[in-house]
Design a protein around this motif. Structure first.
Motif, PDB file in Angstrom:
ATOM      1  N   TYR A 293       0.843  -1.193   0.000  1.00 56.93           N
ATOM      2  CA  TYR A 293       0.000   0.000   0.000  1.00 56.93           C
ATOM      3  C   TYR A 293       0.878   1.244   0.000  1.00 56.93           C
ATOM      4  CZ  TYR A 293      -3.386   3.455   1.603  1.00 56.93           C
ATOM      5  OH  TYR A 293      -4.175   4.580   1.708  1.00 56.93           O
ATOM      6  N   SER A 295       1.204   4.446   1.120  1.00 53.35           N
ATOM      7  CA  SER A 295       0.657   5.388   2.105  1.00 53.35           C
ATOM      8  C   SER A 295       1.099   6.819   1.855  1.00 53.35           C
ATOM      9  CB  SER A 295       1.050   4.959   3.518  1.00 53.35           C
ATOM     10  OG  SER A 295       2.463   4.839   3.631  1.00 53.35           O
ATOM     11  N   ASN A 297       0.563   8.471  -0.633  1.00 52.51           N
ATOM     12  CA  ASN A 297      -0.519   9.161  -1.338  1.00 52.51           C
ATOM     13  C   ASN A 297      -1.473   9.868  -0.382  1.00 52.51           C
ATOM     14  OD1 ASN A 297       0.512   8.234  -3.788  1.00 52.51           O
ATOM     15  ND2 ASN A 297      -0.745   6.383  -3.765  1.00 52.51           N
ATOM     16  N   GLU A 298      -1.582   9.364   0.840  1.00 47.23           N
ATOM     17  CA  GLU A 298      -2.442  10.009   1.827  1.00 47.23           C
ATOM     18  C   GLU A 298      -1.837  11.319   2.336  1.00 47.23           C
ATOM     19  OE1 GLU A 298      -3.017   7.284   4.992  1.00 47.23           O
ATOM     20  OE2 GLU A 298      -4.161   5.833   3.787  1.00 47.23           O
ATOM     21  N   LEU A 299      -0.530  11.427   2.255  1.00 43.80           N
ATOM     22  CA  LEU A 299       0.161  12.595   2.799  1.00 43.80           C
ATOM     23  C   LEU A 299       0.255  13.750   1.820  1.00 43.80           C
ATOM     24  CD1 LEU A 299       3.103  10.659   4.512  1.00 43.80           C
ATOM     25  CD2 LEU A 299       1.121  11.688   5.649  1.00 43.80           C
ATOM     26  N   THR A 300       0.057  13.482   0.531  1.00 46.15           N
ATOM     27  CA  THR A 300       0.318  14.493  -0.501  1.00 46.15           C
ATOM     28  C   THR A 300      -0.952  15.053  -1.137  1.00 46.15           C
ATOM     29  OG1 THR A 300       0.594  12.733  -2.142  1.00 46.15           O
ATOM     30  CG2 THR A 300       2.589  13.540  -1.050  1.00 46.15           C
ATOM     31  N   GLY A 304      -3.749  15.901   3.859  1.00 47.53           N
ATOM     32  CA  GLY A 304      -2.560  15.152   4.238  1.00 47.53           C
ATOM     33  C   GLY A 304      -1.513  16.084   4.831  1.00 47.53           C
TER      34      GLY A 304
END
Length: 405
Positions: A293, A295, A297-300, A304
């Protein structure tokens, strides 16, 4: 006893991200003072931790990671990198075209040492990630800096690149997404660089360590996916997108007309063998990281941490009188410009040192990235929003007083 001096090979080598200003920061910390560190893209101290499944895979495989592995790296890890190339549309990458290293840093040094003879030239962006300049110098070559245009969102100046190509030029370094500017290059810009490399028979070194850290609609295009006629060495790893900088786990991929570079590749194989192999435990993280996964992508995306901290940092920096900053489309940094009419700075290292001593904020001066002026500096936007805002407020106060001196 006579003075023991360092090798002459180190005379032109510097790495100011960990230079004199950092040494002063360490001294202040030893006195008990708290320093806000905006100097280095090291995610872990700011609460950006590697995904748990990566850590667990390394732990699980520790018993089988006690011996040397193949000098190029574990088969399973290299296969995962090969499959990643297929997903990215990078053609004709086999297992033997992939080298694993102790971070991208080791592989950059290997790539330059294996290529450059004394006084050979390597084209490197200005501003740059300074390891490229240091590695070229240490290898006996001459780093030649081409300009990136701040007025065009820090895109490489193609005409400037062309003007600096000589009979001694061996290659072009492309850092995309860029450190320190945060620029993400368009396909048009990459195609123009490829055309120059093809015209002058140059190698392209594509540093793409931040390729998964982009914002808004920006997309990092793998340079090697655009050409099979130019020899390209692509560098990537786990340090940034997977927040595993301390694992020291990176890779280098060779693409293009490899048959024309058999001698160079033989040299790279020799250098890989001389260091025996890269850190084996950390290689076990690669397959899990690339196949698991994503992850990052959740931060950017909006909401995020990286996205929101980038936005607030860019906004606050641009609100400071006499300061401008192109909003980064990738990576972890802001590269700010000081208006010389407001801040006539002659020595930007002294400015960074004064900021540290007066406001306890650690940044890196622009000249540390081989910028040909003294009006820029880089800061990371990794701290949480409250600490980041505090740091930028301190920078604003420092600059207000600095402009009045």
């Amino acid at each position: 006893m006579s003075v023991i001096r360092k090798s002459n090979k180190l005379i032109n080598v510097c790495y100011d991200i960990r230079g004199p200003v950092l040494q002063e920061a360490k001294r202040l910390e030893e006195e008990g003072q708290r320093i806000i560190k905006l100097n280095i893209g090291n995610p872990a101290p700011f609460g950006f931790e590697a995904p748990e499944e990566i850590v667990q895979d390394v732990i699980y495989n520790l018993p089988s990671a006690q011996g040397y592995c193949d000098s190029k790296g574990l088969f399973s890890a290299r296969k995962a990198v090969m499959q990643e190339c297929q997903k990215k549309g990078i053609p004709n990458v086999g297992i033997e075209d992939i080298y694993l290293g102790n971070g991208v840093s080791e592989l950059i040094v290997m790539a330059t040492q294996g290529l450059l003879n004394d006084n050979d030239e390597l084209l490197i962006p200005a501003p740059d990630y300074p390891l490229w300049t240091a590695a070229a110098s240490l290898s006996g070559g001459n780093p030649v800096h081409y300009l990136c245009d701040e007025e065009k969102d820090w895109a490489p100046d193609i005409d400037d690149i062309r003007s600096k190509i000589t009979e001694r030029t061996r290659g072009i370094v492309v850092i995309n997404p860029n450190n320190p500017t945060g620029a993400v290059y368009s396909e048009s810009v990459l195609q123009q660089i490829i055309a120059l490399a093809e015209e002058f028979n140059l190698i392209i070194f594509a540093d793409e360590i931040y390729d998964k850290i982009t914002y808004d609609d920006a997309k990092a295009i793998p340079l090697a996916s655009l050409t099979d006629t130019v020899l390209c060495l692509t560098f990537n790893g786990l340090s940034k997108a997977y927040r595993a900088a301390g694992f020291r786990s990176g890779w280098m991929i060779i693409t293009g007309p490899k048959h024309q570079a058999r001698d160079y590749i033989e040299g790279l194989d020799m250098l890989a063998s001389m260091r025996l192999c890269a850190n084996v435990p950390a290689q076990h993280a690669i397959q899990t990281a690339l196949g698991g996964y994503q992850s990052i992508n959740e931060l950017t995306v909006p909401g995020g941490r990286l996205y929101d901290q980038r936005d607030i940092a860019a906004q606050k920096m641009n609100e400071i009188p006499g300061v401008s900053c192109v909003k980064p489309q990738g990576a972890l940094y802001l590269f700010a410009k000081l208006d010389p009419e407001v801040y006539p700075i002659k020595n930007d290292e002294k400015m960074a040192l004064d900021l540290l001593q007066q406001q306890k904020v650690l940044i890196v001066q622009g000249s540390g990235f081989n910028m040909p002026d003294t009006q820029h500096f880089r800061l990371v936007f990794l701290p949480r929003e409250d600490e980041l805002c505090d740091a930028i407020d301190r920078i604003a106060l420092f600059l207000k007083n600095y402009s009045q001196e």
